[in-house]
Design a protein around this motif. Structure first.
Motif, PDB file in Angstrom:
ATOM      1  N   SER A   9      45.262  45.953  43.588  1.00 20.13           N
ATOM      2  CA  SER A   9      46.492  45.092  43.293  1.00 20.13           C
ATOM      3  C   SER A   9      47.480  45.531  44.445  1.00 20.13           C
ATOM      4  O   SER A   9      48.421  45.153  44.319  1.00 20.13           O
ATOM      5  CB  SER A   9      47.207  45.450  41.853  1.00 20.13           C
ATOM      6  N   THR A  10      47.282  46.591  45.290  1.00 20.29           N
ATOM      7  CA  THR A  10      48.143  46.586  46.454  1.00 20.29           C
ATOM      8  C   THR A  10      47.270  46.373  47.861  1.00 20.29           C
ATOM      9  O   THR A  10      45.966  46.199  47.851  1.00 20.29           O
ATOM     10  CB  THR A  10      48.431  48.178  46.546  1.00 20.29           C
ATOM     11  N   ALA A  11      47.965  46.292  48.891  1.00 19.81           N
ATOM     12  CA  ALA A  11      47.290  46.021  50.044  1.00 19.81           C
ATOM     13  C   ALA A  11      46.493  47.035  50.598  1.00 19.81           C
ATOM     14  O   ALA A  11      46.417  48.079  50.538  1.00 19.81           O
ATOM     15  CB  ALA A  11      48.433  45.921  51.268  1.00 19.81           C
ATOM     16  N   LEU A  12      45.316  46.608  51.267  1.00 23.47           N
ATOM     17  CA  LEU A  12      44.088  47.484  51.407  1.00 23.47           C
ATOM     18  C   LEU A  12      44.385  47.885  52.943  1.00 23.47           C
ATOM     19  O   LEU A  12      43.936  47.372  54.022  1.00 23.47           O
ATOM     20  CB  LEU A  12      42.854  46.761  51.410  1.00 23.47           C
ATOM     21  N   SER A  13      45.523  48.714  53.006  1.00 28.01           N
ATOM     22  CA  SER A  13      45.877  49.452  54.507  1.00 28.01           C
ATOM     23  C   SER A  13      46.491  50.766  53.882  1.00 28.01           C
ATOM     24  O   SER A  13      46.932  51.158  52.940  1.00 28.01           O
ATOM     25  CB  SER A  13      47.043  48.505  55.028  1.00 28.01           C
ATOM     26  N   PRO A  14      46.301  51.781  54.790  1.00 25.35           N
ATOM     27  CA  PRO A  14      46.999  52.908  54.552  1.00 25.35           C
ATOM     28  C   PRO A  14      48.287  52.745  54.128  1.00 25.35           C
ATOM     29  O   PRO A  14      49.362  52.424  54.785  1.00 25.35           O
ATOM     30  CB  PRO A  14      46.974  53.620  55.992  1.00 25.35           C
ATOM     31  N   SER A  15      48.837  53.570  52.987  1.00 22.56           N
ATOM     32  CA  SER A  15      50.064  53.401  52.260  1.00 22.56           C
ATOM     33  C   SER A  15      50.112  54.926  51.449  1.00 22.56           C
ATOM     34  O   SER A  15      49.201  55.727  51.396  1.00 22.56           O
ATOM     35  CB  SER A  15      50.085  52.476  51.620  1.00 22.56           C
ATOM     36  N   GLY A  16      51.207  55.052  51.028  1.00 25.25           N
ATOM     37  CA  GLY A  16      51.643  56.075  50.158  1.00 25.25           C
ATOM     38  C   GLY A  16      50.601  56.265  48.904  1.00 25.25           C
ATOM     39  O   GLY A  16      50.278  57.097  48.398  1.00 25.25           O
ATOM     40  N   ILE A  17      50.780  55.117  48.337  1.00 25.98           N
ATOM     41  CA  ILE A  17      49.645  54.849  46.885  1.00 25.98           C
ATOM     42  C   ILE A  17      49.046  53.667  46.894  1.00 25.98           C
ATOM     43  O   ILE A  17      49.458  52.800  47.570  1.00 25.98           O
ATOM     44  CB  ILE A  17      50.536  54.966  45.845  1.00 25.98           C
ATOM     45  N   GLY A  18      48.056  53.611  46.105  1.00 26.68           N
ATOM     46  CA  GLY A  18      47.138  52.319  45.927  1.00 26.68           C
ATOM     47  C   GLY A  18      47.197  52.368  44.444  1.00 26.68           C
ATOM     48  O   GLY A  18      46.979  53.233  43.687  1.00 26.68           O
ATOM     49  N   ILE A  19      46.902  50.889  44.089  1.00 28.99           N
ATOM     50  CA  ILE A  19      46.833  50.902  42.668  1.00 28.99           C
ATOM     51  C   ILE A  19      45.613  49.941  42.242  1.00 28.99           C
ATOM     52  O   ILE A  19      45.436  48.972  42.724  1.00 28.99           O
ATOM     53  CB  ILE A  19      47.999  50.023  42.042  1.00 28.99           C
ATOM     54  N   VAL A  20      44.795  50.459  41.502  1.00 25.52           N
ATOM     55  CA  VAL A  20      43.683  49.492  41.002  1.00 25.52           C
ATOM     56  C   VAL A  20      43.806  49.049  39.564  1.00 25.52           C
ATOM     57  O   VAL A  20      44.304  50.354  38.605  1.00 25.52           O
ATOM     58  CB  VAL A  20      42.449  50.380  40.951  1.00 25.52           C
ATOM     59  N   ARG A  21      43.834  47.980  39.313  1.00 27.08           N
ATOM     60  CA  ARG A  21      44.482  47.517  37.822  1.00 27.08           C
ATOM     61  C   ARG A  21      42.962  47.197  37.166  1.00 27.08           C
ATOM     62  O   ARG A  21      42.007  46.463  37.884  1.00 27.08           O
ATOM     63  CB  ARG A  21      45.235  46.243  38.240  1.00 27.08           C
ATOM     64  N   MET A  22      42.933  47.171  35.997  1.00 23.39           N
ATOM     65  CA  MET A  22      41.951  46.957  35.042  1.00 23.39           C
ATOM     66  C   MET A  22      42.469  46.231  33.651  1.00 23.39           C
ATOM     67  O   MET A  22      43.520  46.767  33.460  1.00 23.39           O
ATOM     68  CB  MET A  22      41.155  48.025  34.514  1.00 23.39           C
ATOM     69  N   THR A  23      41.826  45.422  33.047  1.00 28.76           N
ATOM     70  CA  THR A  23      42.278  44.666  32.053  1.00 28.76           C
ATOM     71  C   THR A  23      41.222  44.200  31.149  1.00 28.76           C
ATOM     72  O   THR A  23      40.185  43.933  31.658  1.00 28.76           O
ATOM     73  CB  THR A  23      43.517  43.579  32.300  1.00 28.76           C
ATOM     74  N   GLY A  24      41.356  43.851  29.796  1.00 25.80           N
ATOM     75  CA  GLY A  24      40.285  43.430  29.188  1.00 25.80           C
ATOM     76  C   GLY A  24      40.059  44.272  27.821  1.00 25.80           C
ATOM     77  O   GLY A  24      40.454  45.542  27.876  1.00 25.80           O
ATOM     78  N   GLU A  25      39.215  43.738  26.900  1.00 26.58           N
ATOM     79  CA  GLU A  25      38.804  44.484  25.737  1.00 26.58           C
ATOM     80  C   GLU A  25      37.869  45.547  26.150  1.00 26.58           C
ATOM     81  O   GLU A  25      36.870  45.148  26.795  1.00 26.58           O
ATOM     82  CB  GLU A  25      38.380  43.521  24.647  1.00 26.58           C
ATOM     83  N   GLY A  26      38.043  46.709  25.552  1.00 26.82           N
ATOM     84  CA  GLY A  26      37.012  47.991  26.055  1.00 26.82           C
ATOM     85  C   GLY A  26      37.503  48.439  27.334  1.00 26.82           C
ATOM     86  O   GLY A  26      36.866  49.448  27.949  1.00 26.82           O
ATOM     87  N   VAL A  27      38.945  48.489  27.720  1.00 23.20           N
ATOM     88  CA  VAL A  27      39.104  48.899  29.074  1.00 23.20           C
ATOM     89  C   VAL A  27      39.443  50.371  28.867  1.00 23.20           C
ATOM     90  O   VAL A  27      39.254  51.410  30.105  1.00 23.20           O
ATOM     91  CB  VAL A  27      40.512  48.397  29.763  1.00 23.20           C
ATOM     92  N   MET A  28      39.835  50.715  27.557  1.00 18.80           N
ATOM     93  CA  MET A  28      39.772  52.466  27.697  1.00 18.80           C
ATOM     94  C   MET A  28      38.482  53.183  27.535  1.00 18.80           C
ATOM     95  O   MET A  28      38.656  54.234  27.857  1.00 18.80           O
ATOM     96  CB  MET A  28      40.562  52.778  26.239  1.00 18.80           C
ATOM     97  N   ASP A  29      37.512  52.190  27.261  1.00 16.73           N
ATOM     98  CA  ASP A  29      36.060  52.964  27.041  1.00 16.73           C
ATOM     99  C   ASP A  29      35.709  53.035  28.836  1.00 16.73           C
ATOM    100  O   ASP A  29      35.244  54.241  28.985  1.00 16.73           O
ATOM    101  CB  ASP A  29      35.129  52.071  26.382  1.00 16.73           C
ATOM    102  N   VAL A  30      36.169  52.130  29.397  1.00 22.40           N
ATOM    103  CA  VAL A  30      35.723  52.215  30.829  1.00 22.40           C
ATOM    104  C   VAL A  30      36.612  53.523  31.360  1.00 22.40           C
ATOM    105  O   VAL A  30      36.074  54.550  32.190  1.00 22.40           O
ATOM    106  CB  VAL A  30      35.956  51.119  31.834  1.00 22.40           C
ATOM    107  N   LEU A  31      37.809  53.473  31.015  1.00 21.52           N
ATOM    108  CA  LEU A  31      39.016  54.767  31.721  1.00 21.52           C
ATOM    109  C   LEU A  31      38.279  55.802  31.299  1.00 21.52           C
ATOM    110  O   LEU A  31      38.246  56.904  31.793  1.00 21.52           O
ATOM    111  CB  LEU A  31      40.314  54.355  31.098  1.00 21.52           C
TER     112      LEU A  31
END
Length: 457
Positions: A9-31
């Motif tokens: 969910s952030t730009a794919l370029s060198p930066s301080g942080i990047g954010i990967v977002r997940m949503t949906g039923e069962g997201v905690m099972d993936v995490l």
């Protein structure tokens, strides 16, 4: 049941942080499969909602990255579903590896706009608010950002809902009167209805007409700098940019192609195009540049016509002036630091359009230009006020159709038509307004709208 989707969910370029977002039923099972706490003893599935957890993303025994994980249980999330956001290091490779790990253990790649689409389908926002999300992301000026944020907070939705509520009341009354004339009278109802529809029609008309200003807020004013060779067009471009972008010499015809830049003048976005000097020439390369200049001028929202004040007004200047008379244009009387060959009064005798005394050498004329832009394009009222500017062409079309339906009802009233004639056109206005906020749109349109969003939003 909704499957788990994931995206960067952030730009794919060198930066301080990047954010990967997940949503949906069962997201905690993936995490749970990919997250390890520092001690390795925390069960992330037992975490309290809306908390942040330090640890690592892992692929079995291999550490992928050091992360902060934000866990948010639905419906108090952007999508209305269980959501996880993984804050990792902002290197392109690091972010990609975190995403790939999530996909490996149960998530699937999100489609463009799928997070916002789920927010819409789950009732977290209406369609006008969802579309405003991308306007916020793409905003190129303070005014565009402010207007987009107001739409995101529901300014368009509220205006539409207020109008629909009034229309629905009268639809219901007419329908009741037709079904039960003994208890509901519609005799002379046209006059009552007219008093309601006149202000609604006027409001819809104002919203429709605001689209041109709204487009300028969002995209910027397409501005072409015109003038004959050596009038100082490139110097004007450089002055507006605050840097030497264009080559400036005393040799006429230096600019042969079009130079394009985007600038901000006190919150107003200008999409500038510096063009070749317009004159009759036998040079084939210069001819191409002159033709390009004329083509750009035809498509412009604004022409900055640069005149050299140290030279008399000649036939080349007159030809340019004649070619832009039906456009929005401002004359910049440049080089006023030199001995005058033409005065502001001389120019005003040839046109009723604004003439600004300008000097790129002394930096004069910018303030006057900024104020003139506000006056020309935003009626001198461009500020953080409460006016709604429509920026979406789909909204403009639906408002225009709704206004047409209101007008047909008014014509029926004026023509003394039976009251049941009002019903069909009132329903038309109600449905077209509903299309703006997504009350009655089809799945195909929803898919088309969200397909234009960026991935991860």
């Amino acid at each position: 049941m909704t499957d788990v989707i994931a995206a960067v969910s952030t730009a794919l370029s060198p930066s301080g942080i990047g954010i990967v977002r997940m949503t949906g039923e069962g997201v905690m099972d993936v995490l749970y499969k990919i997250y390890r706490s520092k001690t390795g003893r925390k069960d992330i599935r037992k975490a309290v909602s809306h908390t942040i957890h330090y640890g690592y993303v892992v692929d079995e025994d291999r550490t992928i990255d050091e992360v902060l994980v934000m866990w948010m249980k639905g419906p108090r999330t952007y999508t209305g579903e269980d959501t996880v956001e993984i804050n990792c290091h902002g290197g392109v490779l690091a972010v990609r590896r975190v995403l790939d790990t999530a996909l490996k253990y149960g998530a699937r790649p999100a489609e463009p706009g799928e997070f916002s689409k789920r927010a819409f389908l789950n009732g977290k926002m209406d369609l006008s608010e969802a579309e405003a999300v991308m306007d916020v992301i793409r905003a190129g000026s303070e005014y565009a950002l402010h207007n987009s944020l107001r739409q995101l907070r529901g300014s368009v939705r509220q205006a539409v809902m207020d109008m629909r509520k009034q229309i629905l009341y009268h639809i219901a009354y007419i329908e009741s009167a037709l079904d039960d004339p003994e208890h509901f009278s519609i005799e002379g109802y046209g006059e009552t209805l007219s008093k309601v529809l006149v202000p609604i029609g006027e409001q819809i008309r104002r919203l429709t007409e605001s689209f041109d200003d709204g487009r300028l807020l969002r995209e910027g004013i397409r501005t072409v700098i015109l003038g004959k060779p050596n009038a100082g067009k490139s110097s004007v471009l450089n002055m507006l940019l605050g840097e030497d972008r264009a080559i400036v010499t005393d040799i006429a015809g230096t600019t042969r192609d079009v130079l394009e830049e985007q600038i901000m003048l006190k919150g107003i976005s200008l999409r500038l195009a510096d063009t070749a000097g317009i004159r009759d020439t036998d040079n084939p390369v210069e001819q191409i540049g002159v033709e390009k200049a004329r083509q750009y001028a035809m498509q412009a929202d604004l022409i900055l016509f640069v005149l050299d004040s140290s030279l008399p007004f000649d036939e080349d200047d007159m030809q340019i002036l004649d070619s832009v008379r039906d456009k929005n244009y401002i004359i910049l009387l440049n080089k006023i630091d030199l001995a005058p060959g033409i005065t502001q009064e001389d120019v005003r005798a040839k046109t009723d359009r604004p003439v600004i005394l300008f000097s790129t050498k002394e930096g004069r004329g910018l303030v006057e230009l900024e104020e003139m832009l506000k006056e020309m394009f935003f009626s001198g009222e461009l500020s953080f006020q409460e006016k709604i500017y429509i920026t979406n062409s789909r909204h403009k079309q639906e408002f225009a159709e709704a206004e047409k339906c209101i007008r047909l009802v008014m014509e029926s009233i004026d023509g003394g038509m039976p009251e049941d004639f009002y019903f069909i056109d009132l329903m038309g206005a109600y449905e077209h307004l509903g299309n703006i906020i997504g009350e009655s749109v089809g799945e195909d349109l929803v898919n088309e709208i969200f397909s234009k969003f960026c991935v991860g939003k």
